[in-house]
Design a protein around this motif. Structure first.
Motif: not given
Length: 202
Positions: A20-45
């Motif tokens: 995404l960065e090499r192709l200059n596509i603007p993006y934003m990580v969201v969802g469970g992966f972001a929630a785990i990053f900021y919050g409490e760990p849980r399994l996400t696939l």
């Protein structure tokens, strides 16, 4: 998907972010992966990423994920961008999957996209662009109201607890009110505040 290991998902995530960065596509990580990053760990696939992808990005994006190492459909992406629904990239050998969501037209997500921030996400110092912790709380409350899945409430509360004292609560209130989820935020805020007060007295 059950056999995906956390390190395999993270390596696949890193590969997708690099594309995404090499192709200059603007993006934003969201969802469970972001929630785990900021919050409490849980399994996400899997990982959810909002992308502001244009038609000219499609061909080079697909070429960056050659078969049989990856699976992504060029026609699927074209249809996804036309009708604003998610498409995914899959790594068959590990079962890892990344869902990419064309930037929605709703005002909250577009504002959150403008507020996104770059952060380190692993010990190696690698970085990616994430939704803010304030916005992931609101996004999770919106998802709960839509799906009634308690997982979203747990994710929102996990970020609130973990980031306690660092969050702009007034910004969350303002955006929650605009999104119609202020009652949900008030409820988890009150519960969390009581718990944090109790811990501080112990």
């Amino acid at each position: 998907m059950e056999h995906v290991r956390e390190n395999e998902l993270k390596e696949f995530f890193t590969y997708v972010i690099n594309v995404l960065e090499r192709l200059n596509i603007p993006y934003m990580v969201v969802g469970g992966f972001a929630a785990i990053f900021y919050g409490e760990p849980r399994l996400t696939l899997d990982v959810d990423i909002v992308v502001d992808m244009r038609p000219e990005h499609i061909r080079p994006f697909v070429e960056a994920f050659p078969i049989p190492d990856f699976y992504v459909s060029e026609e699927g992406i074209q249809d996804s961008l036309a009708h604003r629904y998610p498409f995914n990239v899959i790594q068959p050998t590990t079962g890892a999957k990344v869902d990419l969501v064309p930037l929605p037209r709703d005002s909250f997500t577009r504002a959150a996209f403008r507020r996104r921030q770059r952060l380190e996400y692993d010990e190696a110092g690698r970085t990616a662009v994430f939704i803010t912790p304030e916005d992931i709380i609101v996004a999770k409350l919106i998802a709960f109201r839509t799906t009634e899945s308690d997982r979203h409430l747990r994710d929102a509360r996990g970020v609130l607890v973990t980031q306690w004292g660092e969050l702009d609560l007034e910004a969350i209130r303002r955006n929650a009110r605009a999104a119609g989820v202020l009652d949900l935020f008030a409820a988890i805020l009150e519960t969390t505040r009581r718990e944090m007060d109790r811990y501080s007295k112990e």
